[in-house]
Write a protein that holds these residues in place. Structure first.
Motif, PDB file in Angstrom:
ATOM      1  N   LEU A 293       6.609   4.646   2.784  1.00  0.00           N
ATOM      2  CA  LEU A 293       6.428   4.778   4.233  1.00  0.00           C
ATOM      3  C   LEU A 293       7.176   3.676   4.969  1.00  0.00           C
ATOM      4  O   LEU A 293       7.849   3.930   5.972  1.00  0.00           O
TER       5      LEU A 293
ATOM      6  N   ASN B 260       0.802  -1.226   0.000  1.00  0.00           N
ATOM      7  CA  ASN B 260       0.000   0.000   0.000  1.00  0.00           C
ATOM      8  C   ASN B 260       0.832   1.273   0.000  1.00  0.00           C
ATOM      9  O   ASN B 260       0.455   2.271  -0.611  1.00  0.00           O
ATOM     10  N   ASN B 261       1.962   1.255   0.728  1.00  0.00           N
ATOM     11  CA  ASN B 261       2.751   2.475   0.866  1.00  0.00           C
ATOM     12  C   ASN B 261       4.208   2.103   1.102  1.00  0.00           C
ATOM     13  O   ASN B 261       4.716   2.172   2.214  1.00  0.00           O
TER      14      ASN B 261
END
Length: 229
Positions: free
Chosen positions: A48, A44-45
């Motif tokens: 991050l 998703n990320n």
């Protein structure tokens, strides 16, 4: 030589300034741990996740082993010592321990996303988008994320089952599957639990709590073990 097996957790690294996720504060206060340490988070990320582990890796490069690590390393002179650690840092190795099994991976290593057997040492703290393995795939932290199997747990259970002395240091025995390792210790084996709080374990005559932080507790235990050696 008698077999001394040690299960270590975040409490021993905390005295070297290694913060847990919940202690990191700042930016990370707004995230749940699964948002930065799970396969879903990676999908998703990715940036991050990379940022999170880069900060943790930078912290590790700036940290040093503490007296508890060095006292454990010194015990290799007197015992057949194996360390099973929940920690992803390399402070045991840097202190001089030669036989360390990492249950949850290693922060200073990265691996291929297409071939998990391709594992590389990091000599710097930053892993970036576009850093690839020899097969051309993105590198990821060599960490066991939430939702991934702890592949080393059966090896750890075998190590623990051979212990003549078992030591738990810096862990509340609440994180599974590592906490379940206690059940593989023979009932006749003395178990020393170094923790300033009240770890979750069933009391028995073989369990000897030392309610101290890692460094002070290790000094007490080391003196005791050497007197009995």
């Amino acid at each position: 030589m008698r077999k001394l097996v040690v299960l270590s957790g975040s409490g021993i690294s905390a005295e070297s300034g290694i913060k847990t996720f919940r202690d990191m504060g700042g930016l990370w206060e707004q995230y749940d741990v699964t948002e930065v340490a799970s396969p879903q988070a990676w999908e998703n990320n990715r940036q991050l996740v990379l940022d999170f582990y880069n900060q943790r890796r930078k912290q590790l490069f700036e940290s040093e082993p503490n007296p508890a690590h060095y006292d454990l390393a010194d015990l290799e002179k007197y015992f057949d010592l194996r360390i099973v650690t929940q920690n992803v840092d390399d402070l045991h190795e840097r202190a001089g321990n030669s036989n360390v099994l990492h249950l949850h991976g290693e922060l200073k290593k990265v691996r291929s996303t297409v071939d998990p057997t391709l594992i590389y040492e990091m000599d710097h703290w930053e892993l970036k988008e576009g850093d690839i393995c020899e097969k051309g795939s993105q590198l990821r932290p060599h960490i066991v994320w939430f939702g991934e199997p702890v592949d080393a747990i059966m090896e750890a259970a075998e190590v623990v089952s051979q212990a003549d002395i078992f030591v738990v240091i810096g862990t509340s025995l609440s994180v599974y599957p590592a906490a379940g390792l206690l059940q593989y210790v023979s009932s006749s084996v003395p178990v020393y639990i170094i923790d300033p709080g009240s770890p979750e374990y069933q009391s028995s005559p073989s369990i000897h709590p030392i309610k101290e932080k890692a460094s002070s507790g290790m000094k007490i235990l080391k003196k005791k073990l050497l007197q009995e050696a």
